[in-house]
Design a protein around this motif. Structure first.
Motif, PDB file in Angstrom:
ATOM      1  N   ASP A 451      -4.899  23.832  -3.075  1.00  0.00           N
ATOM      2  CA  ASP A 451      -5.030  22.544  -2.747  1.00  0.00           C
ATOM      3  C   ASP A 451      -3.975  21.843  -2.538  1.00  0.00           C
ATOM      4  O   ASP A 451      -2.908  21.954  -3.289  1.00  0.00           O
ATOM      5  CB  ASP A 451      -6.433  21.541  -2.236  1.00  0.00           C
ATOM      6  N   TYR A 452      -3.178  20.993  -1.053  1.00  0.00           N
ATOM      7  CA  TYR A 452      -2.030  20.164  -1.118  1.00  0.00           C
ATOM      8  C   TYR A 452      -2.143  19.150  -1.419  1.00  0.00           C
ATOM      9  O   TYR A 452      -3.544  18.452  -0.741  1.00  0.00           O
ATOM     10  CB  TYR A 452      -1.526  21.118  -0.191  1.00  0.00           C
ATOM     11  N   GLN A 453      -1.650  18.677  -1.725  1.00  0.00           N
ATOM     12  CA  GLN A 453      -1.332  16.917  -1.851  1.00  0.00           C
ATOM     13  C   GLN A 453      -0.802  16.770  -0.560  1.00  0.00           C
ATOM     14  O   GLN A 453       0.750  15.951  -1.211  1.00  0.00           O
ATOM     15  CB  GLN A 453      -1.072  16.394  -2.856  1.00  0.00           C
ATOM     16  N   CYS A 454      -1.066  17.120   0.804  1.00  0.00           N
ATOM     17  CA  CYS A 454       0.242  16.484   1.874  1.00  0.00           C
ATOM     18  C   CYS A 454      -0.092  15.384   2.489  1.00  0.00           C
ATOM     19  O   CYS A 454      -0.156  14.693   3.427  1.00  0.00           O
ATOM     20  CB  CYS A 454      -0.710  17.423   3.101  1.00  0.00           C
ATOM     21  N   ASP A 455      -1.794  14.379   2.310  1.00  0.00           N
ATOM     22  CA  ASP A 455      -2.475  13.024   2.713  1.00  0.00           C
ATOM     23  C   ASP A 455      -2.683  12.242   1.536  1.00  0.00           C
ATOM     24  O   ASP A 455      -2.803  12.581   0.792  1.00  0.00           O
ATOM     25  CB  ASP A 455      -3.961  13.377   3.227  1.00  0.00           C
ATOM     26  N   CYS A 456      -2.075  10.796   2.730  1.00  0.00           N
ATOM     27  CA  CYS A 456      -2.822  10.129   1.220  1.00  0.00           C
ATOM     28  C   CYS A 456      -3.990   9.341   1.375  1.00  0.00           C
ATOM     29  O   CYS A 456      -4.904   9.706   2.224  1.00  0.00           O
ATOM     30  CB  CYS A 456      -1.991   8.755   1.742  1.00  0.00           C
ATOM     31  N   GLY A 457      -4.521   8.916   0.488  1.00  0.00           N
ATOM     32  CA  GLY A 457      -5.325   8.372  -0.333  1.00  0.00           C
ATOM     33  C   GLY A 457      -5.850   7.164   0.584  1.00  0.00           C
ATOM     34  O   GLY A 457      -6.972   6.929   1.211  1.00  0.00           O
ATOM     35  N   CYS A 458      -5.321   6.155   1.203  1.00  0.00           N
ATOM     36  CA  CYS A 458      -5.521   5.120   2.128  1.00  0.00           C
ATOM     37  C   CYS A 458      -5.433   5.813   2.662  1.00  0.00           C
ATOM     38  O   CYS A 458      -5.913   5.081   3.818  1.00  0.00           O
ATOM     39  CB  CYS A 458      -4.489   3.759   1.468  1.00  0.00           C
TER      40      CYS A 458
END
Length: 792
Positions: A451-458
């Protein structure tokens, strides 16, 4: 694990801050610039006339007042989901649960551009089950080889028993498609294709592929079936072997392949197989579908319906079913086609060839040993946006970057691999990828979920119609995303009907970015971002004091100021980067000339135009026409204190070359130029001029000029007159000698003639003196003598 980040936080002071220069306006854009970039989602961060960029290195954001809990900085991570230990043996109670690779399942969370790695181990366990299916060509030319392998099963089982206690053997055969032009199709050949063939008149009907014996541990059954076999006959030289290989690979239940065993498919033939598209010769235009087509008689039912399979399809099916293909070839027969087999095997990753002479049992037995002596990794379903690189660590313990295989292994050896993974981009939102790493020929595999870390948690807690955004925008990660028609950091300004006018107020020109991409448009006015490199300014944030040309890494060469992208040079400097000095004093040579008269002064340095000239002021030029004349003055003033520059100050200033006095000049030096001139007292002075490797000019001169007395005019006159007289006398003597020799020759000729006349008149015995009656006395002067003659 180690992470390849380029310019990380620890090195941020020495690196280009690509995070702030990327002009990111959202958290997601920031993360895509570089894996070292972070985003500050704090509401009151960087407010004022000059905006502080929310995208920066994490360390810089904290220094500028962003609390750590508001910093979005995702990193790549690895989670091991299944990690059963490697097995040591393949037999016994655990034979159905053997593990030869660890871990078995992992999950990767990747941030684009962020490189991470994981390790895996592979072991060839002892006593692992082996399934061997022997696929034999039964065309007529294989009759002798069929006799050779009548007892193959027993011998093969005995030898394979040394490798594994769990061995099964199967058998199948093939010839070719029973259709023209591949086989004989006339009615008289249907039951006996060898009809009329004197050497071997009886054979069985032609068939494509026939599965005869499923995999079994009863070796006698194998021998019995082989004993029953009879050869058939086809028409052309190539065989239908590829049809048979594909059916043996995909008909798993019929053949009896065990999931937990090594799968060996032995292909015995003496000629090359037909390839894809050959079937069109017989009107077969349908490509092979890669499916099993065995009928209730275990015969290939689609032989005359589909084309031969392609190499790519065969390779895919062999790898998909973990089958090693062993070519058991009678090369003594197919020597002319050996390259064809080599190219065929090169198309398959999991193949071996056996025997370069005949169908030898020893070579066939050694093939499984060769297969199990190496481990090679393959990647299945490799996502295009993921980059993989391998490092193998084999038995010697040395890492081998770029390699994904180990060879020369023994059964039970364990090898390890490091796999570096990097995502190059972000797929569409919600897309998850996966791939499989699998050793060639193994059933074991490592399944990797990505899976990809392309979105911010905020972004997950974004507030629509937030009061922070004047209730007409979405508050997301510290910034307001305004509804259409509204502008400003808090959506406090309304565009109204003339929206294009309000937008153009923050654009330098139509088509340009708002605030040049380096600021925010708040109420039709640009608020420029703050930059650690310098100041960003201008009505549209179009100017800065750090984007000018550099020389050797120094802005405006250190001789100017950067104003809105252009260098404003200090006095005495010109050029785009102010590196060109207008000062010419450094170009003046010791003799006061500009570049010694042999070049031009450009940017404070001489550019020599005279061929052969060099030096800071073009003062060195051994091959120049005036070189000897220039150095002559130094010879005169330094050695003889004479000449135009004889005064001490001028001579010392202009003549700094080393001068060596010698008794005899050496002219054999190819780099030396010989010079000479005439002195006032008519002497000749000689010297040589050369350039030393140290950069100094060296003059080698004679100690004294070469002088000599002038010739006496009278002596010269007398010598000339005497020479003329001498030449005249010599010529007269020669003339006299020639005349004398000529006269003597004439006299000798006269004497010879007289002697001949005397003999004719006096000594001739036939001559009788005439008697005359009347005498007339006549003086006959002939040859100096008088004698009387008479006439009758």
């Amino acid at each position: 694990g180690p992470r390849g980040r380029g310019c990380g936080e620890r090195l941020c002071a020495a690196c280009l801050n690509m995070c702030m220069s990327g002009s990111a306006t959202s958290c997601e854009e920031c993360l895509l610039i570089h894996p070292s970039c972070a985003w500050c989602a704090q509401e009151d961060f960087g407010r004022g006339r000059t905006l502080t960029s929310r995208c920066d290195f994490s360390q810089n954001l904290q220094k500028r007042g962003c609390a750590a809990r508001f910093i979005e900085y995702p990193t790549s991570s690895i989670s091991i989901l299944q990690n059963r230990p490697l097995s040591s043996k393949g037999s016994g109670s655990t034979q159905y649960d053997v593990v030869q690779i660890m871990p078995q399942k992992i999950s990767l969370s990747l941030r684009p551009g962020d490189q991470t790695w994981f390790g895996l181990q592979v072991r060839q366990v002892e006593d692992y089950p082996v399934d061997l299916y022997y696929l034999m060509d039964l065309s007529l030319s294989m009759k002798d080889d069929l006799d050779t392998i009548r007892n193959l099963g027993t011998k093969l089982a005995q030898e394979m028993g040394k490798l594994t206690s769990n061995f099964r053997l199967g058998f199948g055969s093939f010839v070719d498609k029973n259709m023209s032009p591949f086989s004989y199709t006339a009615p008289k050949y249907q039951e006996n294709p060898c009809n009329g063939y004197k050497l071997f008149p009886n054979c069985v009907p032609t068939f494509g592929f026939r599965h005869i014996l499923s995999l079994t541990d009863k070796v006698d059954r194998f021998n019995e079936e082989v004993q029953k076999q009879m050869v058939s006959r086809n028409r052309d030289a190539p065989e239908g072997g590829f049809d048979a290989i594909l059916q043996a690979a995909v008909c798993k239940d019929e053949i009896g392949w065990r999931k937990e065993a090594y799968h060996l498919l032995v292909f015995a033939t003496d000629d090359v197989p037909h390839l894809a598209l050959d079937g069109r010769l017989g009107g077969l235009v349908q490509p092979h579908d890669g499916m099993c087509h065995l009928n209730d008689k275990n015969e290939y039912s689609a032989s005359t319906k589909m084309d031969y399979p392609s190499l790519a399809l065969l390779g895919e099916k062999l790898a998909e079913n973990n089958i090693f293909l062993i070519f058991h070839i009678n090369v003594a027969v197919v020597s002319g086609h050996w390259k064809v087999f080599m190219c065929t095997m090169a198309a398959f990753r999991n193949t071996l060839h056996c025997s370069r002479e005949t169908l030898k049992l020893s070579c066939l037995v050694c093939s499984p040993q060769n297969i199990r002596s190496k481990v090679e990794l393959t990647v299945w379903d490799h996502p295009e946006d993921i980059s993989l690189s391998f490092t193998a660590t084999c038995q010697d313990g040395k890492p081998l970057p770029g390699l994904r295989k180990c060879a020369d292994l023994k059964i039970g050896d364990t090898v390890s691999f490091n796999v570096s993974v990097e995502a190059r981009s972000c797929p569409p939102r919600g897309t998850d990828q996966s791939f499989t790493i699998k050793p060639v020929g193994f059933k074991d595999r490592l399944e990797v979920a990505v899976d990809y870390q392309c979105d911010c948690g905020c972004s997950r807690i974004a507030q629509t119609n937030s009061s922070i955004c004047s209730s007409i925008g979405t508050y997301n990660c510290g910034t307001c995303q305004c509804e259409p028609g509204y502008l400003g950091a808090r959506c406090e300004c309304q565009e109204g009907e003339a929206s294009s006018m309000h937008l153009s107020a923050c654009r330098e020109a139509e088509g340009k970015q708002i605030c040049s991409g380096r600021g925010e448009c708040s109420c039709n006015q640009c608020l420029c971002y703050e930059s650690e490199f310098g100041k960003i300014y201008g009505s549209f944030c179009e100017c800065d004091d750090f984007s000018c040309a550099r020389h050797k890494g120094i802005l405006c060469s250190g001789h100017g100021e950067c104003h809105c992208g252009e260098c404003k040079c200090h006095a005495g400097y010109i050029g785009d980067n102010c590196n060109c000095s207008t000062e010419t004093s450094s170009c003046i040579s010791d003799d006061g000339q500009m570049c010694s008269g042999r070049g031009n002064c450009v940017c404070g340095r001489c550019q020599c135009t005279e061929p052969g000239a060099f030096g800071d002021t073009c003062e060195k030029c051994p091959t120049c026409p005036d070189a000897c004349g220039t150095k002559r003055e130094c010879i005169e003033c330094r050695l003889f204190n004479s000449g135009r520059i004889a005064d001490n100050q001028t001579c010392q200033r202009l003549c700094k070359d080393e001068i060596i006095t010698v008794e005899t000049l050496k002219t054999d030096d190819p780099g030396a130029v010989l010079c000479l001139y005439k002195t006032d007292n008519d002497c000749v002075m000689k010297f040589t001029y050369s350039e030393h490797v140290s950069g100094l000019s060296i003059l080698a001169a004679l100690q004294e000029p070469e002088c000599g007395g002038g010739p006496d005019a009278l002596t010269v006159l007398l010598a000339v007159v005497g020479s003329i007289l001498l030449v005249g006398v010599v010529l007269l003597a020669v003339w006299k000698l020639v005349i004398t020799i000529h006269d003597r020759r004439e006299f000798a000729r006269f004497q010879s003639a007289r002697s001949r006349a005397r003999y004719e008149m006096a000594s001739n015995p036939l001559y009788k003196q005439p008697v005359s009656t009347h005498f007339v006395e006549t003086d006959f002067n002939m040859y100096g003598k008088s004698y009387n003659g008479g006439v009758h």
